[in-house]
Motif scaffolding. Sequence first.
Motif, PDB file in Angstrom:
ATOM      1  N   TYR A  96       0.326  10.981   2.412  1.00  0.00           N
ATOM      2  CA  TYR A  96      -0.265   9.569   1.653  1.00  0.00           C
ATOM      3  C   TYR A  96      -1.429   9.914   0.791  1.00  0.00           C
ATOM      4  O   TYR A  96      -2.110  10.735   1.140  1.00  0.00           O
ATOM      5  CB  TYR A  96      -0.574   8.380   2.567  1.00  0.00           C
ATOM      6  N   ASP A  97      -1.334   9.426  -0.126  1.00  0.00           N
ATOM      7  CA  ASP A  97      -2.690   9.681  -1.158  1.00  0.00           C
ATOM      8  C   ASP A  97      -3.946   8.762  -1.008  1.00  0.00           C
ATOM      9  O   ASP A  97      -5.072   9.084  -1.383  1.00  0.00           O
ATOM     10  CB  ASP A  97      -2.107   9.537  -2.720  1.00  0.00           C
ATOM     11  N   LEU A  98      -3.530   7.785  -0.187  1.00  0.00           N
ATOM     12  CA  LEU A  98      -4.656   6.679  -0.004  1.00  0.00           C
ATOM     13  C   LEU A  98      -4.155   5.952   1.228  1.00  0.00           C
ATOM     14  O   LEU A  98      -3.146   5.482   1.269  1.00  0.00           O
ATOM     15  CB  LEU A  98      -4.780   5.824  -1.264  1.00  0.00           C
ATOM     16  N   LEU A 152      -0.624  -3.332  -5.746  1.00  0.00           N
ATOM     17  CA  LEU A 152      -0.365  -2.146  -5.729  1.00  0.00           C
ATOM     18  C   LEU A 152       0.878  -1.999  -6.512  1.00  0.00           C
ATOM     19  O   LEU A 152       0.911  -0.943  -7.212  1.00  0.00           O
ATOM     20  CB  LEU A 152      -0.422  -1.293  -4.478  1.00  0.00           C
ATOM     21  N   ILE A 171       0.716   5.050  -1.209  1.00  0.00           N
ATOM     22  CA  ILE A 171      -0.211   4.547  -0.148  1.00  0.00           C
ATOM     23  C   ILE A 171       0.412   3.805   0.866  1.00  0.00           C
ATOM     24  O   ILE A 171       1.431   3.342   0.860  1.00  0.00           O
ATOM     25  CB  ILE A 171      -1.083   3.459  -1.438  1.00  0.00           C
ATOM     26  N   VAL A 174      -9.696   1.146  -5.667  1.00  0.00           N
ATOM     27  CA  VAL A 174      -8.277   2.199  -5.345  1.00  0.00           C
ATOM     28  C   VAL A 174      -8.134   3.272  -6.099  1.00  0.00           C
ATOM     29  O   VAL A 174      -7.900   4.291  -5.898  1.00  0.00           O
ATOM     30  CB  VAL A 174      -7.051   1.377  -5.259  1.00  0.00           C
ATOM     31  N   VAL A 233       4.278   2.310  -2.125  1.00  0.00           N
ATOM     32  CA  VAL A 233       3.570   1.593  -1.063  1.00  0.00           C
ATOM     33  C   VAL A 233       4.377   1.180   0.282  1.00  0.00           C
ATOM     34  O   VAL A 233       5.540   1.052   0.094  1.00  0.00           O
ATOM     35  CB  VAL A 233       3.118   0.197  -1.587  1.00  0.00           C
ATOM     36  N   LEU A 259      -8.507   7.225  -5.623  1.00  0.00           N
ATOM     37  CA  LEU A 259      -7.537   8.256  -6.131  1.00  0.00           C
ATOM     38  C   LEU A 259      -7.817   9.136  -7.087  1.00  0.00           C
ATOM     39  O   LEU A 259      -7.339  10.228  -7.112  1.00  0.00           O
ATOM     40  CB  LEU A 259      -6.131   7.247  -6.530  1.00  0.00           C
ATOM     41  N   TYR A 298       2.629   2.054  -7.741  1.00  0.00           N
ATOM     42  CA  TYR A 298       2.167   2.746  -6.736  1.00  0.00           C
ATOM     43  C   TYR A 298       3.375   2.732  -5.871  1.00  0.00           C
ATOM     44  O   TYR A 298       4.148   1.574  -5.481  1.00  0.00           O
ATOM     45  CB  TYR A 298       0.894   2.591  -6.006  1.00  0.00           C
TER      46      TYR A 298
END
Length: 222
Positions: free
Chosen positions: A46-48, A21, A4, A112, A28, A116, A26
């Motif tokens: 990135y996934d988010l 997070l 993220i 979040v 980050v 995801l 995660y």
Amino acid sequence: MPKILVVEDDASMAKIVLDLLQLERYQVDHASTGQQAEDYLNSFAYDLLILDRQLPGASGVEICRNYRKSANGPVLMLTAMDAVVDKVEALSAGADDYLTKPFDARELMARVKALLRRASNFNEESAQIKDITIHFSSRIVNKADKELSLTPKEFDLLEYFIKHKNQVISPDTLLKKLWHSDSDASPHAVYTCMNRLRKNLNPEDKEAIIKTVRGVGYRLDA
């Protein structure tokens, strides 16, 4: 493990979000300016993306609009601007969700996780591959009746392959997705970790669950 990017120029707010997070394990990264955000997005996957609207160098809306030209990953706008026109502008620029400050930590994490899940289209709590069972929430892996002792990075690798089964994944992709962007790790770190993981999964040198695709990368067949 999802990776993220948090783009937030307020140091105290950034720390709150990063701490929340990281408690969920995660990966980050943090950018505090528009230019830093663009640099991260041009260099890593990135996934988010969690975006503030008001940033030095560029607005969150501008970053989101540019990001949408080349990526379709989920974007959560996190901002103090709560007017309807502001929300409409952000959503029109490509944001998937909009949360205003101050926020409840539980609501942020719920959003979040929902983004995801939606992006990965993977909702199972566990997975079974031959005689190996992986429990994602508890991060426990069993082979037959024995619990395997995997390092956090080995578990992250296994989880990533399960969520991308039957796909050939290059060492470079694994490095960008699973190693911290500030790390000085090289593809050699991926090879070393992959070797340890495969020995843990197949200690008796039986047929490997994760196969090498020569010259390309690795694939988990399921």
